[in-house]
Write a protein that holds these residues in place. Sequence first.
Motif, PDB file in Angstrom:
ATOM      1  N   UNK A   4      71.678  50.452  80.132  1.00 19.74           N
ATOM      2  CA  UNK A   4      70.562  49.761  80.758  1.00 19.74           C
ATOM      3  C   UNK A   4      70.452  48.346  80.198  1.00 19.74           C
ATOM      4  N   UNK A   5      69.709  47.516  80.915  1.00 23.74           N
ATOM      5  CA  UNK A   5      69.593  46.107  80.518  1.00 23.74           C
ATOM      6  C   UNK A   5      69.069  45.944  79.104  1.00 23.74           C
ATOM      7  N   UNK A   6      68.051  46.732  78.727  1.00 25.22           N
ATOM      8  CA  UNK A   6      67.476  46.581  77.384  1.00 25.22           C
ATOM      9  C   UNK A   6      68.467  47.010  76.300  1.00 25.22           C
ATOM     10  N   UNK A  68      76.704  35.198  90.673  1.00 24.25           N
ATOM     11  CA  UNK A  68      77.344  36.242  89.880  1.00 24.25           C
ATOM     12  C   UNK A  68      76.295  37.160  89.275  1.00 24.25           C
ATOM     13  N   UNK A  69      76.531  38.464  89.371  1.00 20.87           N
ATOM     14  CA  UNK A  69      75.693  39.447  88.686  1.00 20.87           C
ATOM     15  C   UNK A  69      76.586  40.342  87.843  1.00 20.87           C
ATOM     16  N   UNK A  70      76.339  40.387  86.522  1.00 18.40           N
ATOM     17  CA  UNK A  70      77.213  41.165  85.636  1.00 18.40           C
ATOM     18  C   UNK A  70      77.160  42.660  85.946  1.00 18.40           C
ATOM     19  N   UNK A  71      78.324  43.309  85.907  1.00 20.87           N
ATOM     20  CA  UNK A  71      78.407  44.767  85.959  1.00 20.87           C
ATOM     21  C   UNK A  71      78.273  45.246  84.521  1.00 20.87           C
ATOM     22  N   UNK A  72      77.165  45.889  84.196  1.00 19.08           N
ATOM     23  CA  UNK A  72      76.860  46.246  82.810  1.00 19.08           C
ATOM     24  C   UNK A  72      77.910  47.178  82.207  1.00 19.08           C
TER      25      UNK A  72
END
Length: 417
Positions: A4-6, A68-72
């Motif tokens: 998750x982002x956090x 651009x959106x990073x793929x976590x």
Amino acid sequence: MTLKSDEILGFIKENDVKFIKLAFCDIKGEQKNISIMADKLEDALRFGIYFDSSNISGFESESGELMLKPDLSTISILPWRPQQGRVVRFYCNIFNPDGTPFKHDTRALLMSAQSRCQDMGYQCSISTEAEFYIFKTDSLGNPTTSPYDEGGYSDMAPLDKGENIRREICLNLLEMGIDPEKSHHESGPGQHEIDFKHSAPLKAADNFLAFKSLVKAVCGRNGVYASFLPKPLKNKSGSGLHINLSLNKLDEKNILAENEKLDTVTKSFIAGVLKHIVEITAFLNPLSNSYQRLGKFEAPSVVDWAYGSRSALIRIPAAFGDKKRIEIRSADCAINPYLALTLIINAGLDGIKNNLELNENSYKKSRLPISLKEAVLAAQSSTYIDSIIGKETKQRYLSAIIDQAKKKSFFEMFKII
């Protein structure tokens, strides 16, 4: 593992990360990146990062910019960079400014192929065997055409001068979460091969781009130059990219492992690939130089398949259990891996869908294109490619590789591949 982002932000802080590389590739498959400072990552995850698309091959858009959106799931510390103020890399998906997916994002096309495979009740696993040359550099650090050594197949040091470089590459790959299975000196002077453990198609494509970037970086750090050009030396072995593929049922059983000989599903998959291989060759062999390799030193030139034979286009290697696979031997490392795997997987799935039969001599009279021009003409007339990636994406790709062939001299190409 899904993060998750956090969790990502916490990892960045705990590991002294100061720079973030947002990586993607143009339509030809050349890796690009935008670097941001670590404190801007939260905004990148929420809102994306915009870039000038007009300067990226095949990415022209009405607005002149894309996002651009990073793929976590692709987070990786770059181990060859400094350990203080570390650098982390994400692979990214590409969107229009209004948040809709960019239709020429080749990574998204492979995601769709992967989903189609699952919808048909299968999981596809990919592993690659990548070959490359190491050349000496001159006093200014520019590449020469003098191989780093005069070793041959599976030679050891001192004939193999690249032994420690391969070791360094493999250790760095492991630190990045990429699993190399074996490495060795190849047949040509200064030529090497590193083989990878199987993974899902999207991960295999991401890993291939990461591998090429890492090889270039490690070789540069050792004062030599790595070339993935398909045929850098006229009378020596060319460098290929052998693509190993297996189909698993959704219960994760390898179909090939359950049968001593090829089963009906695998035969239909192979038949589908062979049916479409000529029209997709421009996506597997995208350089004029690619066609100097085909038909020489076991590189295929005929549309065929066989058990064991290393000159066959599709080979069924000797293996046991889950190691059983089919090996596609015509591609080279100049590919856009997302487009190449998208077209291969869909071709095989079409073979399964249409119950295509595979006979010993079905394709013996067919041959691969003998030039980039012939391959481009085959692709231009292909309704199959149109149905998979769309006419406009196909034309953007073909225009890009034609333009590259016109503009790049051999030495310039040598430097970028």
